[in-house]
Design an enzyme around this catalytic site. Sequence first.
Site, PDB file in Angstrom:
ATOM      1  N   ARG A 208       9.022   0.517  -7.799  1.00 28.87           N
ATOM      2  CA  ARG A 208       9.397   1.314  -6.614  1.00 28.87           C
ATOM      3  C   ARG A 208      10.645   0.680  -6.037  1.00 28.87           C
ATOM      4  O   ARG A 208      10.642  -0.508  -5.673  1.00 28.87           O
ATOM      5  CB  ARG A 208       8.272   1.332  -5.573  1.00 28.87           C
ATOM      6  CG  ARG A 208       8.743   1.857  -4.216  1.00 28.87           C
ATOM      7  CD  ARG A 208       7.632   2.127  -3.237  1.00 28.87           C
ATOM      8  NE  ARG A 208       6.874   3.301  -3.627  1.00 28.87           N
ATOM      9  CZ  ARG A 208       6.028   3.940  -2.823  1.00 28.87           C
ATOM     10  NH1 ARG A 208       5.844   3.524  -1.591  1.00 28.87           N
ATOM     11  NH2 ARG A 208       5.375   4.997  -3.242  1.00 28.87           N
TER      12      ARG A 208
ATOM     13  N   ASP B 130       5.866  16.852   4.573  1.00 33.12           N
ATOM     14  CA  ASP B 130       6.102  15.420   4.340  1.00 33.12           C
ATOM     15  C   ASP B 130       6.796  14.863   5.579  1.00 33.12           C
ATOM     16  O   ASP B 130       7.287  15.618   6.438  1.00 33.12           O
ATOM     17  CB  ASP B 130       6.953  15.213   3.078  1.00 33.12           C
ATOM     18  CG  ASP B 130       6.902  13.762   2.576  1.00 33.12           C
ATOM     19  OD1 ASP B 130       6.138  12.955   3.141  1.00 33.12           O
ATOM     20  OD2 ASP B 130       7.628  13.450   1.613  1.00 33.12           O
TER      21      ASP B 130
ATOM     22  N   ARG C 137      -3.998  10.140  -7.143  1.00 35.26           N
ATOM     23  CA  ARG C 137      -2.956   9.204  -7.576  1.00 35.26           C
ATOM     24  C   ARG C 137      -3.552   8.254  -8.621  1.00 35.26           C
ATOM     25  O   ARG C 137      -2.928   7.944  -9.630  1.00 35.26           O
ATOM     26  CB  ARG C 137      -2.424   8.393  -6.382  1.00 35.26           C
ATOM     27  CG  ARG C 137      -1.651   9.190  -5.349  1.00 35.26           C
ATOM     28  CD  ARG C 137      -0.341   9.716  -5.902  1.00 35.26           C
ATOM     29  NE  ARG C 137       0.511   8.662  -6.405  1.00 35.26           N
ATOM     30  CZ  ARG C 137       1.345   7.919  -5.663  1.00 35.26           C
ATOM     31  NH1 ARG C 137       1.452   8.159  -4.358  1.00 35.26           N
ATOM     32  NH2 ARG C 137       2.100   6.982  -6.205  1.00 35.26           N
TER      33      ARG C 137
HETATM   34  N1   CP Z   1       2.461   8.748  -1.112  1.00 33.52           N
HETATM   35  C1   CP Z   1       2.818   7.469  -1.384  1.00 33.52           C
HETATM   36  O1   CP Z   1       3.581   7.189  -2.336  1.00 33.52           O
HETATM   37  O2   CP Z   1       2.220   6.556  -0.589  1.00 33.52           O
HETATM   38  P1   CP Z   1       2.649   5.023  -0.468  1.00 33.52           P
HETATM   39  O3   CP Z   1       4.069   4.980   0.058  1.00 33.52           O
HETATM   40  O4   CP Z   1       1.642   4.434   0.474  1.00 33.52           O
HETATM   41  O5   CP Z   1       2.573   4.400  -1.843  1.00 33.52           O
END
Ligand code: CP
Length: 308
Positions: free
Chosen positions: A107, A225, A294
């Site tokens: 990430r 979102d 997820r």
């Molecule tokens: N939706 C999502 O990716 O949540 P986080 O940022 O908590 O990983």
Amino acid sequence: MKHFLDINKTSPAELRQMIDQAGVMKTARGNRPKGMMDDDQPLAGHMVALIFEKPSTRTRVSFDVGVRQMGGQSMVLSGTDLQLGHGETIADTARVLSRYVDLIMLRTFEEDVLLEMADHASVPVINGLTNRTHPCQIMADVMTFEEHRGPIKGKKIVWTGDGNNVCSSFIHAAGQFGFDLTFTGPEPLDPEPGFIAEARAKGANIEIIRDPAQAVEGADLVVADTWVSMHDSQSTKERRHNQLRGYQVDDALMARARPGALFMHCLPAHREDEVTSAVMDGSQSVIFDEAENRLHAQKAILRWCLGV
Ligand code: CP
């Protein structure tokens, strides 16, 4: 090398195989305790690095748990702890990590960092979110929709608010899974035109309608979102709220969608900003199924990347 970098870079057949496998694995687990391992242990002997340069709750915990349920081992690393945050190149980091681990989930902020990691790693790389896209989230969202309403192909999805990275992956998915997507939000926050053109070229009906009440007519799913993403400067918060206030999803907006339309939000949510608590906690909301999925969707992505 099977990297999972974006939904538009993965074939529809492979995406479908992952969604279906996720459902099979979810069913196989039943209601067993979350810490109990799966009957199948396809990741036994595999080590996975989970690297976060941004905060995360869902991605971090669901990947970690998913690896362990499938018999693998994982290590969660923050970008600042690695030499990555102190000047070592992404390419060198990719080459070194590839000597230790079997897969890298990253990430990060800029997409170029992810792409450079994938270019130089000799193990699969998974996109755990960049400023541009969030493919793992949308795999879970497609899975969730189909659990509740059957095949997503031909359905109408309405994205409300900011045309951000999650919206971009939804547009990719429209092209790959064959559903219609309507974006409703202010023009300065429109999604990337190139992504819209690409999905349209694949046959998806992508519309932009400024009036949210008109946009949600006939919707099978309404999505909201956050109005200020992790990569957006907090100095833009007031301007964004002013631009987006008219796009809040509330009961009145949901009432204009198709009866039984679902509501989704990838979380974390800002209650009473982009969505009311009444909608989030209402009967049409499937936000916690999304969060759970997820785990299942990413387990299928991990297996696909590793070929196990
Ligand atoms: N939706 C999502 O990716 O949540 P986080 O940022 O908590 O990983």
